[in-house]
Write an enzyme that holds these catalytic residues in place. Sequence first.
Site, PDB file in Angstrom:
ATOM      1  N   ASP A  29       3.918  -4.275  -4.531  1.00  0.00           N
ATOM      2  CA  ASP A  29       5.186  -5.226  -5.085  1.00  0.00           C
ATOM      3  C   ASP A  29       4.728  -6.159  -6.299  1.00  0.00           C
ATOM      4  OD1 ASP A  29       7.695  -6.192  -4.920  1.00  0.00           O
ATOM      5  OD2 ASP A  29       7.643  -7.268  -3.167  1.00  0.00           O
ATOM      6  N   THR A  66       0.861  -0.534   5.409  1.00  0.00           N
ATOM      7  CA  THR A  66      -0.634  -0.465   5.590  1.00  0.00           C
ATOM      8  C   THR A  66      -1.237  -1.569   5.107  1.00  0.00           C
ATOM      9  OG1 THR A  66      -1.108   0.939   4.114  1.00  0.00           O
ATOM     10  CG2 THR A  66      -0.258   2.051   6.120  1.00  0.00           C
TER      11      THR A  66
HETATM   12  N1  AR6 Z   1      -1.015   1.169  -5.918  1.00  0.00           N
HETATM   13  C1  AR6 Z   1      -1.025   1.967  -4.937  1.00  0.00           C
HETATM   14  N2  AR6 Z   1      -1.403   1.333  -3.575  1.00  0.00           N
HETATM   15  C2  AR6 Z   1      -1.388   0.046  -3.468  1.00  0.00           C
HETATM   16  C3  AR6 Z   1      -1.424  -0.778  -4.718  1.00  0.00           C
HETATM   17  C4  AR6 Z   1      -1.227  -0.042  -5.856  1.00  0.00           C
HETATM   18  N3  AR6 Z   1      -1.210  -1.015  -7.136  1.00  0.00           N
HETATM   19  N4  AR6 Z   1      -1.688  -2.093  -3.974  1.00  0.00           N
HETATM   20  C5  AR6 Z   1      -1.838  -1.869  -2.876  1.00  0.00           C
HETATM   21  N5  AR6 Z   1      -1.860  -0.703  -2.302  1.00  0.00           N
HETATM   22  P1  AR6 Z   1       1.234  -3.596   0.546  1.00  0.00           P
HETATM   23  P2  AR6 Z   1       2.865  -3.775   2.921  1.00  0.00           P
HETATM   24  C6  AR6 Z   1      -1.887  -0.261  -1.042  1.00  0.00           C
HETATM   25  O1  AR6 Z   1       0.505  -4.837   0.981  1.00  0.00           O
HETATM   26  O2  AR6 Z   1       1.768  -3.624   3.924  1.00  0.00           O
HETATM   27  C7  AR6 Z   1       3.957  -7.714  -0.374  1.00  0.00           C
HETATM   28  O3  AR6 Z   1       3.931  -9.158  -0.677  1.00  0.00           O
HETATM   29  C8  AR6 Z   1      -2.424  -1.104   0.108  1.00  0.00           C
HETATM   30  O4  AR6 Z   1      -3.794  -0.937  -0.194  1.00  0.00           O
HETATM   31  O5  AR6 Z   1       1.458  -3.477  -0.982  1.00  0.00           O
HETATM   32  O6  AR6 Z   1       4.169  -2.722   2.996  1.00  0.00           O
HETATM   33  C9  AR6 Z   1       5.451  -7.511  -0.208  1.00  0.00           C
HETATM   34  O7  AR6 Z   1       6.392  -8.305  -1.129  1.00  0.00           O
HETATM   35  C10 AR6 Z   1      -2.010  -0.581   1.372  1.00  0.00           C
HETATM   36  O8  AR6 Z   1      -2.433   0.468   1.854  1.00  0.00           O
HETATM   37  O9  AR6 Z   1       2.568  -3.349   1.497  1.00  0.00           O
HETATM   38  C11 AR6 Z   1       5.627  -7.605   1.416  1.00  0.00           C
HETATM   39  O10 AR6 Z   1       5.870  -8.970   1.619  1.00  0.00           O
HETATM   40  C12 AR6 Z   1      -0.524  -0.055   0.762  1.00  0.00           C
HETATM   41  O11 AR6 Z   1      -0.577   0.075  -0.481  1.00  0.00           O
HETATM   42  C13 AR6 Z   1       4.487  -7.026   1.834  1.00  0.00           C
HETATM   43  O12 AR6 Z   1       3.337  -7.258   0.683  1.00  0.00           O
HETATM   44  C14 AR6 Z   1       0.593  -1.126   1.239  1.00  0.00           C
HETATM   45  O13 AR6 Z   1       0.191  -2.189   1.007  1.00  0.00           O
HETATM   46  C15 AR6 Z   1       4.446  -5.686   2.129  1.00  0.00           C
HETATM   47  O14 AR6 Z   1       3.294  -5.163   2.851  1.00  0.00           O
END
Ligand code: AR6
Length: 173
Positions: A34, A123
């Site tokens: 995000d 995740t």
């Molecule tokens: N590109 C691809 N994957 C990524 C990237 C990127 N730039 N950055 C992180 N990941 P998360 P959630 C991976 O935390 O668990 C936010 O604050 C990461 O390693 O982005 O759904 C939102 O506003 C992980 O495997 O999303 C919500 O409050 C995956 O993407 C909350 O985080 C998802 O990690 C959502 O949490």
Amino acid sequence: MTAITLVQGDITGQQVDAIVNAANSSLLGGGGVDGAIHRRGGPDILAACRELRASHYGKGLPTGQAVATIAGQLDARWVIHTVGPVWSGNEDRSALLVSCYREALRVAGELGAKTVAFPAISTGIFGWPMDDGARIAVRTVRETATDSVEEVRFVLFDDYAYGEFAEALAAQG
Ligand code: AR6
């Protein structure tokens, strides 16, 4: 049939029709994917999210649902925001995670998107175990028919996530 591809990298660098954001209900930004989407996509995406909050989503976007905005400076036409469930050890919330993938694909289909990039929803900050998150992601995309989507590209941030998705894909054929 929709082809599933895996790449390791940063989802904000993908050239696709739609990039899926792992958002939160506020739609007003956060960390992880995000934060990266809003940083690289610029302020127009946040402005579009604020408009959604001022109109259809006054109380925010419920967990498991999805909504599209413009993609600002990203190399995509749309960002599809979806809100994954926070992992719980004592309550099965997997139907909500399934719903994220399904609803994002439904929105992508309505838009006529042919290529869609997904992160591993829930995740990261939301704590979902990667092996289970990968199985749910692959299975749901396999089982969801869409009119327009030709390629779903899972964009995995690190080796571990890539490995778990590769395993899920191999296991499910
Ligand atoms: N590109 C691809 N994957 C990524 C990237 C990127 N730039 N950055 C992180 N990941 P998360 P959630 C991976 O935390 O668990 C936010 O604050 C990461 O390693 O982005 O759904 C939102 O506003 C992980 O495997 O999303 C919500 O409050 C995956 O993407 C909350 O985080 C998802 O990690 C959502 O949490």
